[in-house]
Design a protein around this motif. Structure first.
Motif, PDB file in Angstrom:
ATOM      1  N   LEU A  22       0.809  -1.211   0.000  1.00 43.08           N
ATOM      2  CA  LEU A  22       0.000   0.000   0.000  1.00 43.08           C
ATOM      3  C   LEU A  22       0.844   1.264   0.000  1.00 43.08           C
ATOM      4  CD1 LEU A  22      -2.964  -0.996   2.322  1.00 43.08           C
ATOM      5  CD2 LEU A  22      -3.055  -0.508  -0.128  1.00 43.08           C
ATOM      6  N   ALA A  62     -10.277  -7.742   0.850  1.00 41.19           N
ATOM      7  CA  ALA A  62      -9.759  -6.693   1.737  1.00 41.19           C
ATOM      8  C   ALA A  62      -8.730  -5.832   1.020  1.00 41.19           C
ATOM      9  CB  ALA A  62      -9.150  -7.325   2.982  1.00 41.19           C
ATOM     10  N   ALA A  63      -7.918  -6.449   0.152  1.00 42.77           N
ATOM     11  CA  ALA A  63      -6.926  -5.678  -0.596  1.00 42.77           C
ATOM     12  C   ALA A  63      -7.600  -4.663  -1.513  1.00 42.77           C
ATOM     13  CB  ALA A  63      -6.028  -6.618  -1.397  1.00 42.77           C
ATOM     14  N   ASP A  66      -8.825  -1.881   0.653  1.00 45.41           N
ATOM     15  CA  ASP A  66      -7.695  -1.058   1.096  1.00 45.41           C
ATOM     16  C   ASP A  66      -7.241  -0.102   0.000  1.00 45.41           C
ATOM     17  OD1 ASP A  66      -7.684  -2.257   3.592  1.00 45.41           O
ATOM     18  OD2 ASP A  66      -6.061  -3.657   3.119  1.00 45.41           O
ATOM     19  N   ASP A  69      -9.638   2.752  -0.196  1.00 43.99           N
ATOM     20  CA  ASP A  69      -9.395   3.671   0.915  1.00 43.99           C
ATOM     21  C   ASP A  69      -8.143   4.519   0.677  1.00 43.99           C
ATOM     22  OD1 ASP A  69     -11.634   2.755   2.257  1.00 43.99           O
ATOM     23  OD2 ASP A  69     -10.509   1.352   3.522  1.00 43.99           O
ATOM     24  N   ALA A  70      -7.102   3.892   0.122  1.00 42.42           N
ATOM     25  CA  ALA A  70      -5.873   4.633  -0.158  1.00 42.42           C
ATOM     26  C   ALA A  70      -6.130   5.734  -1.188  1.00 42.42           C
ATOM     27  CB  ALA A  70      -4.784   3.684  -0.651  1.00 42.42           C
ATOM     28  N   LYS A 129     -18.368   2.932   0.875  1.00 45.10           N
ATOM     29  CA  LYS A 129     -17.137   3.701   0.671  1.00 45.10           C
ATOM     30  C   LYS A 129     -17.499   5.063   0.075  1.00 45.10           C
ATOM     31  CE  LYS A 129     -14.177   0.307   1.660  1.00 45.10           C
ATOM     32  NZ  LYS A 129     -13.283   0.360   2.853  1.00 45.10           N
TER      33      LYS A 129
END
Length: 430
Positions: A22, A62-63, A66, A69-70, A129
């Protein structure tokens, strides 16, 4: 209007999903946001997240979450592609669809159930999200449905529609934001293709087009010829011809500078002309450039065109095309909506027409002739809708023209049917 990029990770390309770092992703997203762009389209590899029909890896989901989110941390919205079976000439179908387990991905009941479960799982993990732009079923999934794919999962148009309706429906039940599907240009240009223009224009929340001039446009017209720098504009207008809702948006989800057919010295000019021409079409919701970063030369076996498509090079340096795209995004994002072209060029959709629409076809040439004459491309009006005065009025079409050589050619004609050479859609898109 949205301006963004298709995200190609600088380190490891899409194989980076195997061991996602990440910190690398955040660095890439900060660069993209630094160009003033507002969204990215990301591509989780389907075979890594659902390696078995009954196993959707929580760590894989989950990746994806993530990464979304990043992007949000950098101020970027995200569109997520789901059934990522094809990217840059490589296929990533899961093993449960191939070789000893080969089954038709579009019609096999078990395959359909597996895809539906994956789309639902992906939508669920992304639900809520705040920076989720939406979900696309996959990247140019239609290329699996017919030749020139070497092992096509052959179907007909009703089967393609049934597949789309089922999976788009599943995605819409669990996804915040827009739900779309993406096809390469065989949908518009190749009669072999079972995913047809009506599917693109009627199913999903926006009509999606991918514009690549290595399909014969640049070879015939030159890298900076009208048929090249107006190709994206033409596809947007062609797609809108099938809309029954004059307000339905079109998303130019892929467009890039293939330096195998456009001189590298002309890349900036090609980009600027392409973006300005496309942005002059009312109803265009966004331009998502292909792509963010060049593929590293350490990655082997890619077609030559794939190594030089990024706005940022493999070392993290913004290229001239990157600076130009950023400047255009700042200028055009909040520009006043353009007025529609008052001219409607008639496409005879009463018989096979897709080869005529392709580079080298009579309708393509007629449209480009009209664009040269008028300084902008005309709208496209289907012969089957030419008497729908309400729709034409909503679209702002005030004058109808017919290509020369047709049975009802008007006195104000364009094009030349003697130049009919057929389609040029035999090359897989990115």
């Amino acid at each position: 209007m949205r301006f963004g990029v298709n995200y190609t990770p600088r380190v490891g390309w899409f194989h980076s999903w195997l061991d996602l770092d990440l910190d690398d992703v955040r660095r890439d997203f900060e660069q993209i946001a630094g160009l003033g762009l507002d969204h990215v389209r990301i591509f989780p590899l389907w075979d890594l997240i659902q390696p078995n029909r009954g196993l959707i890896r929580p760590a894989g989901l989950a990746a994806v979450a993530d990464m979304v989110d990043a992007a949000g941390e950098a101020g970027l919205d995200v569109n997520v592609d789901a059934l990522q079976g094809h990217l840059s000439s490589f296929d990533f179908l899961p093993a449960w669809l191939t070789t000893w387990h080969e089954r038709n991905m579009f019609t096999d009941p078990e395959a359909l159930a597996g895809q539906e479960s994956y789309v639902r799982a992906l939508g669920e993990v992304l639900r809520g999200k705040p920076n989720l732009l939406g979900l696309t079923l996959g990247n140019e999934v239609n290329q699996f449905a017919a030749r020139p794919h070497p092992r096509p999962h052959e179907i007909d148009a009703p089967q393609a529609q049934a597949w789309l309706e089922r999976l788009l429906g599943a995605a819409r039940e669990v996804t915040d934001g827009i739900v779309t599907h993406a096809a390469y240009d065989a949908t518009w240009y190749d009669e072999r293709q079972p995913f047809v223009p009506q599917h693109a224009a009627e199913l999903g929340d926006e009509t999606v087009v991918h514009s690549w001039v290595f399909n014969g446009a640049a070879q015939r017209h030159g890298g900076l010829g009208t048929g090249s720098v107006r190709h994206a504009e033409y596809l947007v207008q062609l797609a809108a011809a099938w809309h029954t809702d004059a307000q339905r948006p079109v998303w130019l989800q892929e467009v890039g500078v293939p330096t195998t057919v456009v001189d590298p010295d002309d890349a900036v000019s090609f980009l600027e002309q392409t973006v300005r021409n496309a942005a002059d079409v009312p109803g265009l919701s966004g331009i998502t450039w292909w792509c963010s970063h060049d593929v590293s030369r350490s990655m082997l076996d890619f077609p030559p065109v794939e190594y030089d498509l990024g706005l940022i090079d493999e070392h993290g340096r913004v290229k001239p095309t990157g600076h130009t795209f950023a400047e255009l995004a700042r200028e055009l994002r909040d520009a006043p909506a353009p007025a529609p072209s008052a001219t409607g060029l008639v496409l005879d959709d009463s018989a096979p027409y897709r080869a005529s629409c392709a580079p080298g076809g009579s309708f393509f040439d007629a449209w480009m002739h009209a664009a040269d004459r008028d300084g902008r491309g005309p709208q496209v009006v289907l012969q089957s809708r030419v008497d729908d005065s309400v729709l034409l009025d909503e679209r702002g079409v005030a004058r109808i023209e017919r290509p020369a050589g047709g049975p009802d050619a008007s006195t104000e004609t364009v094009g030349d049917d003697s130049a009919l050479l057929g389609g040029a859609a035999a090359t897989l898109s990115t």
